[in-house]
Structures are given as C-alpha cells and as structure tokens.
Design a protein around this motif. Structure first.
Motif, PDB file in Angstrom:
ATOM      1  N   ALA A  66       0.847  -1.192   0.000  1.00 10.63           N
ATOM      2  CA  ALA A  66       0.000   0.000   0.000  1.00 10.63           C
ATOM      3  C   ALA A  66       0.882   1.241   0.000  1.00 10.63           C
ATOM      4  O   ALA A  66       2.019   1.209   0.473  1.00 10.63           O
ATOM      5  CB  ALA A  66      -0.876  -0.021   1.247  1.00 10.63           C
ATOM      6  N   PRO A  67       0.404   2.347  -0.510  1.00  9.55           N
ATOM      7  CA  PRO A  67       1.189   3.582  -0.506  1.00  9.55           C
ATOM      8  C   PRO A  67       1.573   3.966   0.919  1.00  9.55           C
ATOM      9  O   PRO A  67       0.778   3.851   1.847  1.00  9.55           O
ATOM     10  CB  PRO A  67       0.214   4.603  -1.117  1.00  9.55           C
ATOM     11  N   VAL A  68       2.820   4.385   1.086  1.00  4.68           N
ATOM     12  CA  VAL A  68       3.302   4.776   2.404  1.00  4.68           C
ATOM     13  C   VAL A  68       2.786   6.177   2.743  1.00  4.68           C
ATOM     14  O   VAL A  68       2.945   7.108   1.955  1.00  4.68           O
ATOM     15  CB  VAL A  68       4.854   4.772   2.449  1.00  4.68           C
ATOM     16  N   LYS A  69       2.147   6.275   3.877  1.00  9.09           N
ATOM     17  CA  LYS A  69       1.604   7.564   4.305  1.00  9.09           C
ATOM     18  C   LYS A  69       2.737   8.478   4.755  1.00  9.09           C
ATOM     19  O   LYS A  69       3.600   8.084   5.560  1.00  9.09           O
ATOM     20  CB  LYS A  69       0.613   7.349   5.451  1.00  9.09           C
ATOM     21  N   ALA A  70       2.760   9.688   4.245  1.00  8.72           N
ATOM     22  CA  ALA A  70       3.818  10.636   4.595  1.00  8.72           C
ATOM     23  C   ALA A  70       3.737  10.984   6.076  1.00  8.72           C
ATOM     24  O   ALA A  70       2.647  11.192   6.621  1.00  8.72           O
ATOM     25  CB  ALA A  70       3.682  11.906   3.750  1.00  8.72           C
ATOM     26  N   PRO A  71       4.872  11.019   6.761  1.00  8.69           N
ATOM     27  CA  PRO A  71       4.849  11.344   8.191  1.00  8.69           C
ATOM     28  C   PRO A  71       4.432  12.793   8.425  1.00  8.69           C
ATOM     29  O   PRO A  71       4.638  13.665   7.574  1.00  8.69           O
ATOM     30  CB  PRO A  71       6.303  11.117   8.618  1.00  8.69           C
ATOM     31  N   THR A  72       3.829  13.031   9.561  1.00  9.05           N
ATOM     32  CA  THR A  72       3.442  14.391   9.938  1.00  9.05           C
ATOM     33  C   THR A  72       4.312  14.846  11.104  1.00  9.05           C
ATOM     34  O   THR A  72       4.699  14.053  11.955  1.00  9.05           O
ATOM     35  CB  THR A  72       1.967  14.441  10.356  1.00  9.05           C
TER      36      THR A  72
END
Length: 391
Positions: free
Chosen positions: A115-121
C-alpha cells in the motif's frame, strides 16, 4: 568566538521562553527529580576535578551545564525526565510515528503489492522532548553545544548495530536504525526550514540509576564517596550535605523573569562550582558527631558504665550513623523522634549516666524488641545532635 560572546549567547537563548522548561508533568517527584540529579551531577563533576562548572536551572531546557561561571566556552543542555515504569517510546519523545519495519513477506518477495506509504506528519515535533532539545541547539550560532535527554528509564529505540537504546545507553541519535535516523532528520529539518541539516550526533540519550521512589540515594552515596576522599571526619554528614544542596537549588527553579545580564542570570538561576565548594567548606564548621560520641562515652565510662556496654554502644552508634546517612527506616526514625521528644521535655542532669538510664527505661517500654545498647546508642546520638543543632 570570544569567551564574552559565549556568555552573551547563553543569556540571549535563556531569555527566549520557548527554550526554558518550567515545573514538571509528574507531580512533586517529577519536579524534584532534576534537582536530585543535579546534585549528583555536581558531585560527579567535582570528583572528575573539573576546574569550573555552572548549572543553570529552567533557563535552557531543564538544566544547562556550562564549563565556566564567568566565561563559558561550551555547554550541555539537558532534558531531565522521570518515569515511574516502563521505557520511553518513540512517539512520546519525538512527536512522530515510528517507522514500520517491512513484513517478512515483503522482504522476501519482489512481487509483493504494498500500500502507498503515508507521509509522516511533524506537527507535534516542536513540543516533544527531543524536538525541544534540537531547537535549543539550533538557537546557538557560535557556542559549541550538545543536548542530552536524561532519564531513569531507557528509550525503546532500535539501533543501527542491532538491539535497543533501552539497554545500550548512552548513545547518540546518530546511532539509531537508518529509517529512524532519516525520520528524525526530516522531522528536525521541518522545525528550521533552510537551516543546515540536523546533526544527530549532537543529541545523546543517557540513563541514570535514580529510582523514582528513592531520589536521594545516589546523590548521598556519591557525596559519601567524595567526603571520604576530601574530609573523612565529615563523611557522616553526607545526607545533610546533599539535603542542603537540594534546598539551595529549589528557589533557582522558580525564576521566570528575563535577566538583563549574564551575571544576573548566574545569580538568579545558577549554581557554580564555587557555591558547591562553599557548601563543602561549611561542613568544616560543623562538629563531627562521631568525634563527640567519644567524649560522651568516656564520660559515661568515668561515671561507672562498664567497658563492654561502652563498646557495644559505640558499635551500635556507628550502625545508627550509617542508617541515618541513608535516610533511615520507619522504625529507626520513630525511635529518633521519640528520643527528640523525651530530650525536649526532660531536664538535663549534672551527670550523663542518670540521664541516659532514665531515657533507656522509657525506651525499653516503647521499643521492647530492641536491645539496650542499640537504644542507648540512638539516644546518645540524638542528644549529641541536639547539642550540635538545637533546631
């Protein structure tokens, strides 16, 4: 950079409220923890024969350690945090979510669909302990400064060499696993856009063996070792020495006003090596209780107390002094308190023996499980203490 510039830069950063820490998030013990550690640290610095030092409280993070009280040329900035149980987690200390390790299936198969890696916040990074340390370091443009996150608990961070920082401390943030290092670089860079890349080697993780339910013990043990080296006749006053230092540090952690000069900053929030040595020298003005014990026991022997009893009382008094040095137990403190009350309400006699025997008769009834020479020893030591310090 000149030494004068170092003092000026310290003053400038300390007057910026975003770099100071006030109070603690864990109640009284959380507030006391940095003070007890600071006493331990000063003893450590003194034993290392540092030519000078200054600790600043709640000026730049929890504690800032300088190499000079007048012309600092380097500094170390501490976040000092107590934890009652467990280890510190990545999210708590950094304000980010820890990188996820690839699953075994993904690492073995190049055909796995991910799955696409969620960008860190990074919204919470600036309020995290390590984020605050990084911001304090970047506030200095000239003075060499390093940061330390110090706690009685470990940090559950993976290391590049394998294992965890929780069991391999001290270490620097640059020693962490590659993905964690990169995440921290990105997170810290978000706090200072356009600044040079963060140097994670400047921030260290350290663990100190101070139990949250017995904050005093390591400082007292360190003081005892120092006094045995410097002033053996006053080693029995290690606890009093440490307690006095903690009391002197307490008001330094309550100042919030900006200071107009480095000298004022040192006066209002600092504790220097000279102040430490002055506290050490004050011990020389206090009579040694064990030396006075010899005088009292000789007087009791002159008044007819037999040699074996005198020997047993002397041995018991040494045990009582060691017990007092480490804070005492509930029962020993109860005996001491009872002795103090008895001394305060009974007149002194011209001879010691009638006084000691009268007290012993009462102590036998109250503390029937204790041997006579132990009770006599505690009474005599409390009587000596009242002579030395009536308050």
């Amino acid at each position: 950079m000149s030494l004068v510039d170092g003092a000026a830069e310290i003053l400038l950063v300390s007057n910026d409220p975003k770099h100071s820490e006030t109070g603690g998030g864990h109640g009284a013990k959380g507030v006391d923890f940095p003070r007890w550690w600071a006493v331990f640290r000063m003893i450590e610095l003194e034993k290392a024969n540092e030519p000078d030092f200054l600790l600043l409280f709640e000026s730049i993070q929890d504690v800032a350690e300088l190499d000079s009280a007048t012309t600092p040329s380097r500094a170390r900035v501490y976040q000092v945090k107590k934890k009652d149980a467990g280890t510190w987690t990545w999210s708590v200390l950094t304000g980010t979510s820890a990188p996820k390790a690839p699953s075994p299936k993904q690492s073995k198969s190049t055909k796995a669909i991910t799955a696409p890696v969620k960008a860190p916040t990074f919204e919470k990074v600036s309020e995290s302990a390590l984020g605050k340390l990084h911001l304090s370091l970047t506030a200095f443009s000239s003075l060499p400064v390093e940061g330390v996150f110090l706690s009685n608990a470990g940090c559950d961070f993976p290391l590049a060499s394998g294992g965890s920082a929780a069991t391999t401390m001290p270490c620097s943030l640059a020693d962490l696993a590659t993905a964690h290092v990169q995440l921290l670089i990105d997170a810290f860079a978000s706090l200072s856009p356009g600044a040079p890349p963060p140097d994670l080697a400047r921030v260290r993780l350290e663990k100190v063996a101070i139990h949250s339910d017995n904050l005093a013990a390591p400082a007292i043990a360190a003081a005892l070792e120092l006094l045995n080296e410097r002033s053996p006749e006053h080693a029995g006053q290690a606890k009093a020495f440490v307690d006095s230092l903690v009391m002197q540090l307490s008001p330094l952690t309550r100042r919030t006003d900006a200071c107009t000069s480095f000298e004022k900053l040192v006066k209002e929030r600092g504790f220097s090596r000279n102040a430490f040595l002055a506290a050490l020298a004050d011990l020389e003005t206090v009579p040694d209780r064990l030396a006075l014990l010899d005088v009292w026991l000789k007087q009791l022997q002159t008044e007819g107390v037999d040699f074996m009893t005198i020997t047993s009382v002397r041995t018991a008094a040494a045990r009582a002094q060691r017990d007092r040095l480490m804070g005492g137990t509930n029962i020993s403190n109860e005996i001491d308190s009872f002795c103090d009350d008895w001394i305060a309400t009974n007149p002194w006699t011209s001879n010691l023996r009638p006084l000691v025997e009268a007290a012993l008769a009462v102590l036998r009834v109250k503390f029937s499980g204790h041997r006579d020479h132990d009770l006599m020893a505690r009474f005599v030591m409390r009587a000596i203490t009242k002579c030395v310090d009536p308050n």
